[in-house]
Design a protein around this motif. Structure first.
Motif, PDB file in Angstrom:
ATOM      1  N   THR A 129       4.430  -4.054  89.488  1.00 27.13           N
ATOM      2  CA  THR A 129       3.094  -4.491  89.094  1.00 27.13           C
ATOM      3  C   THR A 129       2.517  -3.544  88.044  1.00 27.13           C
ATOM      4  OG1 THR A 129       2.718  -5.413  91.298  1.00 27.13           O
ATOM      5  CG2 THR A 129       0.773  -5.027  89.926  1.00 27.13           C
ATOM      6  N   THR A 131      -0.157  -1.474  86.396  1.00 27.39           N
ATOM      7  CA  THR A 131      -1.434  -0.848  86.734  1.00 27.39           C
ATOM      8  C   THR A 131      -1.718   0.278  85.747  1.00 27.39           C
ATOM      9  OG1 THR A 131      -0.563   0.882  88.214  1.00 27.39           O
ATOM     10  CG2 THR A 131      -0.974  -1.287  89.188  1.00 27.39           C
ATOM     11  N   GLU A 248      -2.408 -10.221  89.496  1.00 31.67           N
ATOM     12  CA  GLU A 248      -1.571  -9.101  89.100  1.00 31.67           C
ATOM     13  C   GLU A 248      -0.340  -9.614  88.360  1.00 31.67           C
ATOM     14  OE1 GLU A 248      -0.558  -7.056  92.703  1.00 31.67           O
ATOM     15  OE2 GLU A 248       1.249  -8.235  93.009  1.00 31.67           O
TER      16      GLU A 248
END
Length: 302
Positions: A129, A131, A248
């Motif tokens: 993911t 981030t 996401e």
């Protein structure tokens, strides 16, 4: 004594690659074992003109549908095919012939750290993911998938209709998390709010998460595709839509020293965007099934 000259022959290109790999290696600690040729070296040494494949290292975490060996013994999956499309695009648009050397790393945390400590032309396929915190450690490709996180239990647990019902409905269950992932953070939040005295058990793979939840003793977050695959395989699982989380995205990861990142961005942006192409939809449908593919594709519009 006669010497077999064929054994002494080595192509100019192979020798050059060996030299470049050694000469261009950035001084590093003992963890920096994964290295690859940079794009700047390819340009400086005019390697494209040799017409020989330029090796790039691609680490991957084995995952059904994304990076797996099919019954024919071929490595395939969503992530693998996208990288192969990138290689084909480099050949067509930039006259760069690259050879993708895929390396399996089953442990997700080790996979992540190997990319953090890698140097040069190394890529990682592990459904990571994107981030801001991780961007401090790694470089990311543009998103290649819009993900949904699903809260799952054994199928005998009634669907959650409201959050306030969780302590009672999950009273016999314990929180479970895939260590080091955003799912662990999600489970920690639920535990803190609804089961403050419960201890979160941790595992290190999606198969372990699914097996333990299917035992009827745990609840956990997983990526939607893992849940769907498990249900298709007959595992007695249920998801709870009230707890689903979208928004996401997954990206391929690279060390910051990987200067192929600009070309990877160009690939994703070409022709109105790779994620909007029929080819991308074809890959998702073939690898994940039509229903799940359409669900994930719909996340791009949100």
């Amino acid at each position: 004594m006669r010497v077999n000259l064929n054994l002494l022959k080595i192509s100019t290109f192979t020798a050059l690659l060996l030299f470049l790999t050694a000469a261009h290696a950035i001084p590093s600690d003992n963890n920096a074992t994964d290295q690859g040729i940079t794009y700047s070296h390819v340009k400086q040494q005019k390697l494209a003109a040799t017409q020989q494949p330029i090796p790039l290292t691609v680490l991957y975490v084995p995952a059904e549908g994304f990076a797996y060996v099919n019954p024919q013994g071929q490595l395939t999956g969503v992530s693998v095919e996208i990288m192969q499309d990138f290689a084909a695009w480099l050949k067509q648009q930039h006259q760069l012939a690259v050879q993708l050397n895929f390396v399996s790393e089953p442990n997700w945390q080790q996979f992540y750290q190997r990319i953090v400590h890698a140097r040069g032309g190394v890529f990682g396929l592990g459904n990571v993911t994107i981030t801001e915190l991780r961007k401090q450690e790694l470089a990311f490709s543009p998103p290649y998938l819009h993900n949904i996180a699903a809260l799952i239990t054994h199928q005998d647990i009634a669907p959650l209709s409201e959050w306030q019902a969780l302590p009672e409905q999950f009273a016999t269950l314990k929180p479970l998390a895939f260590s080091g992932t955003l799912h662990q953070q999600r489970i920690n939040r639920l535990r803190d709010q609804y089961q403050p005295n419960a201890e979160v058990q941790q595992v290190n793979s999606n198969p372990d998460v699914l097996a333990k939840v299917a035992s009827g003793q745990y609840y956990a977050y997983v990526d939607a595709y893992n849940y769907w695959r498990a249900r298709e395989a007959g595992m007695p699982l249920r998801d709870h839509p009230i707890a689903a989380e979208g928004g996401e995205t997954f990206g391929f990861i690279m060390p910051h020293s990987n200067d192929w990142a600009g070309l990877l961005e160009g690939f994703f942006a070409a022709d109105s965007g790779y994620l909007h192409s029929p080819r991308y939809q074809q890959i998702l449908t073939e690898q994940l099934g039509d229903e799940l593919a359409q669900l994930l594709l719909s996340q791009q519009q949100q």
